[in-house]
Design a protein around this motif. Structure first.
Motif, PDB file in Angstrom:
ATOM      1  N   HIS A 201      42.898   1.819 -23.444  1.00  0.00           N
ATOM      2  CA  HIS A 201      41.432   1.879 -23.495  1.00  0.00           C
ATOM      3  C   HIS A 201      40.893   1.296 -24.798  1.00  0.00           C
ATOM      4  CE1 HIS A 201      37.395   3.443 -22.747  1.00  0.00           C
ATOM      5  NE2 HIS A 201      37.400   3.901 -23.990  1.00  0.00           N
ATOM      6  N   SER A 202      41.518   1.631 -25.927  1.00  0.00           N
ATOM      7  CA  SER A 202      41.027   1.139 -27.216  1.00  0.00           C
ATOM      8  C   SER A 202      41.113  -0.378 -27.305  1.00  0.00           C
ATOM      9  CB  SER A 202      41.826   1.776 -28.361  1.00  0.00           C
ATOM     10  OG  SER A 202      43.212   1.490 -28.236  1.00  0.00           O
ATOM     11  N   GLU A 203      42.165  -0.944 -26.735  1.00  0.00           N
ATOM     12  CA  GLU A 203      42.333  -2.400 -26.727  1.00  0.00           C
ATOM     13  C   GLU A 203      41.272  -3.052 -25.836  1.00  0.00           C
ATOM     14  OE1 GLU A 203      45.683  -5.580 -25.063  1.00  0.00           O
ATOM     15  OE2 GLU A 203      46.314  -3.606 -25.773  1.00  0.00           O
ATOM     16  N   LEU A 204      41.031  -2.441 -24.695  1.00  0.00           N
ATOM     17  CA  LEU A 204      40.026  -2.947 -23.765  1.00  0.00           C
ATOM     18  C   LEU A 204      38.643  -2.978 -24.417  1.00  0.00           C
ATOM     19  CD1 LEU A 204      39.644  -1.988 -20.053  1.00  0.00           C
ATOM     20  CD2 LEU A 204      37.756  -1.484 -21.580  1.00  0.00           C
ATOM     21  N   VAL A 205      38.282  -1.905 -25.113  1.00  0.00           N
ATOM     22  CA  VAL A 205      36.977  -1.833 -25.774  1.00  0.00           C
ATOM     23  C   VAL A 205      36.874  -2.870 -26.888  1.00  0.00           C
ATOM     24  CG1 VAL A 205      35.456  -0.385 -27.164  1.00  0.00           C
ATOM     25  CG2 VAL A 205      36.640   0.597 -25.195  1.00  0.00           C
ATOM     26  N   ARG A 206      37.925  -2.993 -27.676  1.00  0.00           N
ATOM     27  CA  ARG A 206      37.918  -3.947 -28.788  1.00  0.00           C
ATOM     28  C   ARG A 206      37.721  -5.380 -28.289  1.00  0.00           C
ATOM     29  NH1 ARG A 206      42.936  -3.457 -30.358  1.00  0.00           N
ATOM     30  NH2 ARG A 206      43.646  -5.406 -29.390  1.00  0.00           N
ATOM     31  N   GLU A 207      38.480  -5.766 -27.276  1.00  0.00           N
ATOM     32  CA  GLU A 207      38.378  -7.124 -26.749  1.00  0.00           C
ATOM     33  C   GLU A 207      37.061  -7.326 -26.010  1.00  0.00           C
ATOM     34  OE1 GLU A 207      40.480  -9.523 -27.452  1.00  0.00           O
ATOM     35  OE2 GLU A 207      41.635  -8.097 -28.649  1.00  0.00           O
ATOM     36  N   GLY A 208      36.594  -6.285 -25.336  1.00  0.00           N
ATOM     37  CA  GLY A 208      35.323  -6.385 -24.621  1.00  0.00           C
ATOM     38  C   GLY A 208      34.159  -6.647 -25.553  1.00  0.00           C
ATOM     39  N   LYS A 209      34.152  -6.001 -26.709  1.00  0.00           N
ATOM     40  CA  LYS A 209      33.074  -6.207 -27.681  1.00  0.00           C
ATOM     41  C   LYS A 209      33.111  -7.622 -28.263  1.00  0.00           C
ATOM     42  CE  LYS A 209      32.445  -1.366 -29.030  1.00  0.00           C
ATOM     43  NZ  LYS A 209      32.523  -0.359 -30.114  1.00  0.00           N
ATOM     44  N   LYS A 210      34.313  -8.163 -28.462  1.00  0.00           N
ATOM     45  CA  LYS A 210      34.425  -9.543 -28.928  1.00  0.00           C
ATOM     46  C   LYS A 210      33.850 -10.508 -27.894  1.00  0.00           C
ATOM     47  CE  LYS A 210      38.650  -8.943 -31.684  1.00  0.00           C
ATOM     48  NZ  LYS A 210      40.094  -9.335 -31.785  1.00  0.00           N
ATOM     49  N   ILE A 211      34.199 -10.281 -26.641  1.00  0.00           N
ATOM     50  CA  ILE A 211      33.702 -11.134 -25.554  1.00  0.00           C
ATOM     51  C   ILE A 211      32.189 -11.028 -25.456  1.00  0.00           C
ATOM     52  CG2 ILE A 211      33.705 -11.455 -23.048  1.00  0.00           C
ATOM     53  CD1 ILE A 211      36.664 -10.558 -23.095  1.00  0.00           C
ATOM     54  N   ALA A 212      31.656  -9.808 -25.588  1.00  0.00           N
ATOM     55  CA  ALA A 212      30.210  -9.598 -25.493  1.00  0.00           C
ATOM     56  C   ALA A 212      29.464 -10.405 -26.543  1.00  0.00           C
ATOM     57  CB  ALA A 212      29.893  -8.111 -25.642  1.00  0.00           C
ATOM     58  N   ALA A 213      29.960 -10.414 -27.774  1.00  0.00           N
ATOM     59  CA  ALA A 213      29.303 -11.156 -28.850  1.00  0.00           C
ATOM     60  C   ALA A 213      29.273 -12.647 -28.544  1.00  0.00           C
ATOM     61  CB  ALA A 213      30.018 -10.895 -30.177  1.00  0.00           C
ATOM     62  N   GLU A 214      30.366 -13.167 -27.977  1.00  0.00           N
ATOM     63  CA  GLU A 214      30.413 -14.594 -27.625  1.00  0.00           C
ATOM     64  C   GLU A 214      29.487 -14.915 -26.460  1.00  0.00           C
ATOM     65  OE1 GLU A 214      31.298 -18.583 -27.657  1.00  0.00           O
ATOM     66  OE2 GLU A 214      31.694 -17.050 -29.178  1.00  0.00           O
ATOM     67  N   VAL A 215      29.410 -14.023 -25.481  1.00  0.00           N
ATOM     68  CA  VAL A 215      28.506 -14.237 -24.333  1.00  0.00           C
ATOM     69  C   VAL A 215      27.059 -14.321 -24.811  1.00  0.00           C
ATOM     70  CG1 VAL A 215      27.550 -13.149 -22.255  1.00  0.00           C
ATOM     71  CG2 VAL A 215      30.026 -13.236 -22.594  1.00  0.00           C
ATOM     72  N   VAL A 216      26.652 -13.405 -25.675  1.00  0.00           N
ATOM     73  CA  VAL A 216      25.279 -13.415 -26.186  1.00  0.00           C
ATOM     74  C   VAL A 216      25.002 -14.703 -26.965  1.00  0.00           C
ATOM     75  CG1 VAL A 216      23.690 -12.286 -27.785  1.00  0.00           C
ATOM     76  CG2 VAL A 216      25.080 -10.909 -26.232  1.00  0.00           C
ATOM     77  N   LYS A 217      25.952 -15.131 -27.768  1.00  0.00           N
ATOM     78  CA  LYS A 217      25.802 -16.372 -28.534  1.00  0.00           C
ATOM     79  C   LYS A 217      25.553 -17.552 -27.598  1.00  0.00           C
ATOM     80  CE  LYS A 217      28.384 -19.332 -31.743  1.00  0.00           C
ATOM     81  NZ  LYS A 217      29.676 -19.485 -32.485  1.00  0.00           N
ATOM     82  N   ARG A 218      26.305 -17.610 -26.511  1.00  0.00           N
ATOM     83  CA  ARG A 218      26.148 -18.705 -25.551  1.00  0.00           C
ATOM     84  C   ARG A 218      24.815 -18.604 -24.803  1.00  0.00           C
ATOM     85  NH1 ARG A 218      32.245 -19.240 -22.852  1.00  0.00           N
ATOM     86  NH2 ARG A 218      33.354 -19.493 -24.849  1.00  0.00           N
ATOM     87  N   MET A 219      24.406 -17.384 -24.495  1.00  0.00           N
ATOM     88  CA  MET A 219      23.133 -17.204 -23.795  1.00  0.00           C
ATOM     89  C   MET A 219      21.965 -17.691 -24.647  1.00  0.00           C
ATOM     90  SD  MET A 219      23.768 -13.454 -22.041  1.00  0.00           S
ATOM     91  CE  MET A 219      22.121 -13.342 -21.330  1.00  0.00           C
ATOM     92  N   ARG A 220      22.044 -17.465 -25.951  1.00  0.00           N
ATOM     93  CA  ARG A 220      20.957 -17.884 -26.835  1.00  0.00           C
ATOM     94  C   ARG A 220      20.839 -19.410 -26.931  1.00  0.00           C
ATOM     95  NH1 ARG A 220      17.701 -14.002 -26.212  1.00  0.00           N
ATOM     96  NH2 ARG A 220      17.822 -12.218 -27.644  1.00  0.00           N
ATOM     97  N   ASN A 221      21.856 -20.119 -26.467  1.00  0.00           N
ATOM     98  CA  ASN A 221      21.797 -21.576 -26.444  1.00  0.00           C
ATOM     99  C   ASN A 221      21.239 -22.116 -25.130  1.00  0.00           C
ATOM    100  OD1 ASN A 221      22.852 -22.046 -29.047  1.00  0.00           O
ATOM    101  ND2 ASN A 221      24.945 -21.759 -28.304  1.00  0.00           N
ATOM    102  N   MET A 222      20.880 -21.206 -24.211  1.00  0.00           N
ATOM    103  CA  MET A 222      20.290 -21.614 -22.937  1.00  0.00           C
ATOM    104  C   MET A 222      18.769 -21.572 -23.040  1.00  0.00           C
ATOM    105  SD  MET A 222      22.814 -19.574 -20.305  1.00  0.00           S
ATOM    106  CE  MET A 222      24.584 -19.863 -20.350  1.00  0.00           C
ATOM    107  N   LYS A 223      18.121 -22.551 -22.495  1.00  0.00           N
ATOM    108  CA  LYS A 223      16.681 -22.742 -22.657  1.00  0.00           C
ATOM    109  C   LYS A 223      15.874 -21.494 -22.334  1.00  0.00           C
ATOM    110  CE  LYS A 223      12.820 -25.612 -21.076  1.00  0.00           C
ATOM    111  NZ  LYS A 223      12.409 -26.728 -20.191  1.00  0.00           N
ATOM    112  N   ASN A 224      16.105 -20.876 -21.181  1.00  0.00           N
ATOM    113  CA  ASN A 224      15.294 -19.745 -20.742  1.00  0.00           C
ATOM    114  C   ASN A 224      15.692 -18.421 -21.390  1.00  0.00           C
ATOM    115  OD1 ASN A 224      13.863 -21.458 -19.074  1.00  0.00           O
ATOM    116  ND2 ASN A 224      15.039 -20.946 -17.236  1.00  0.00           N
ATOM    117  N   LEU A 225      16.804 -18.429 -22.130  1.00  0.00           N
ATOM    118  CA  LEU A 225      17.316 -17.172 -22.691  1.00  0.00           C
ATOM    119  C   LEU A 225      17.279 -17.138 -24.212  1.00  0.00           C
ATOM    120  CD1 LEU A 225      20.415 -16.654 -20.354  1.00  0.00           C
ATOM    121  CD2 LEU A 225      18.112 -15.740 -20.086  1.00  0.00           C
TER     122      LEU A 225
END
Length: 385
Positions: A201-225
């Protein structure tokens, strides 16, 4: 008197959390999303727990992917509805309208769900570097022996629209659900056996938070987001053999125009199977009430012991209990008598604050549905024809 309905009623009406609000009329508005046009806001809001969905309905971009990426139908339902519950912390159901995700395109999501590739792997797969956007870790292991699990199973987007004073509807916010694997399934050969690797579980949470930060970064590069507020949440899906769904474990909000995640908030929700050792250890009193109910059902059919329940907890408080009773009847009147008996047991064994739903099924399909909402004195009973 208990209410018996012999008409086919839509399940959504009697499962709503409160009385429907029928005062509003259908409203035609101007949408600024993508191509300008007219859209309809439904006049009925069946519950404060749900959002009104703008019409015409637009299927989500990733709609075709979810069935293949989510382990069970229980996970599928909870992934969608749990994300909507989390959205209510940021987007008021009275103010915002719901739309399935339209901003992150299907091809983009497919690429994000891949592993990241090395240069050699890109050459071998004939993939351009620009398409090397996988959010799962690179596999540097030997064939059939992955060096790391696949953490991210699916990405779900929900859009929340808002109407301004001029009657225009625009995108007001987005929620993103990241479904994470608690168990990684893989094969050493294409036609070989499937192997399992449990992910801590701890590994899943750690990696999930890393992925979340990258997803948000990519979303901010989209015109409507670029500027809309975002809520992103981590969902730990259950194993393929589980008969209860997984659950959301944490979420974070992102302010308008920012790519920085605010502090992560714990989601204290979980499902338990009744009966089970896990439920016995965590919620003995609630399980005892269920077992007493089960025992009385078995007195009606002495050789039967197939009653199971799925209990939903927020914190330590049991919120909803869904019970399934698969049984074979030899006539419709027998089924009606059994439904009457079980309804009495529901009222007798479970506290008033608890919502209880009992589904009685046979090999021929559904036979009866019993719904006792929290703090209601009269249950709803539907006999299927």
């Amino acid at each position: 008197m208990r209410k018996f309905s012999l008409l086919a009623l839509s399940l959504v009406f009697f499962l709503s959390a409160c009385a429907p609000n029928f005062e509003k009329q259908n409203e035609t508005v101007q949408t600024k999303e993508k191509v300008e046009g007219k859209a309809i806001i439904p006049k009925y809001n069946i519950s404060d727990s749900y959002y009104r969905t703008i019409l015409p309905f637009e299927p989500g971009e990733a709609r075709g992917l979810v069935v293949n990426n989510i382990n069970t139908r229980y996970d599928l339902n909870e992934f969608e509805m749990g994300l909507m519950r989390i959205a209510q912390n940021s987007f008021d159901t009275e103010k915002y309208l719901f739309r399935e995700g339209q901003e992150i395109k299907e091809d983009e999501i497919r690429r994000w769900l891949n592993r990241k590739y090395t240069k050699a792997q890109l050459t071998d797969k004939k993939i351009k570097e620009a398409k090397n956007t996988g959010l799962n870790p690179v596999d540097t292991g030997k064939k059939g022996e992955p060096s790391s699990p696949i953490y991210l199973a699916h990405i779900l987007e929900h859009d929340y629209l808002i109407k301004n004073d001029k009657g225009n509807v625009t995108l007001g916010g987005v929620t993103i659900g990241l479904a994470l694997n608690s168990v990684y399934y893989y094969k050493k050969t294409a036609d070989g056996d499937t192997f399992e690797q449990k992910i801590p579980h701890s590994e899943l949470v750690r990696e999930g938070k890393k992925i979340a930060a990258e997803v948000v970064k990519r979303m901010r590069n989209m015109k409507n987001l670029k500027n809309v507020p975002i809520t992103i949440a981590l969902f730990e899906q259950a194993s393929k053999s589980s008969v209860v769904p997984g659950n959301f474990i944490t979420y974070a909000t992102i302010d308008e125009g920012s790519a920085a995640l605010n502090s992560w908030e714990k989601v204290n929700e979980k499902y338990f199977l009744f009966p089970s050792n896990e439920a016995k250890n965590a919620h003995r009193d609630d399980l005892t009430a269920f077992l007493n109910f089960k025992q009385d059902v078995e007195e009606y059919f002495p050789n039967y012991n197939g009653v199971i329940g799925r209990a939903f907890y927020i914190g330590d408080q049991l919120q909803d209990l869904n019970i399934n009773i698969p049984i074979q009847f030899y006539g419709k009147t027998e089924g009606i008598g059994f439904a009457q008996y079980v309804t009495g047991l529901v009222m007798e064994h479970f506290p008033k604050y608890l919502s209880v739903t009992v589904s009685v099924t046979s090999v021929d399909g559904p036979e009866a549905l019993i719904v006792r909402k929290a703090n209601e004195t009269e249950p709803f009973v539907h006999i299927y024809q």
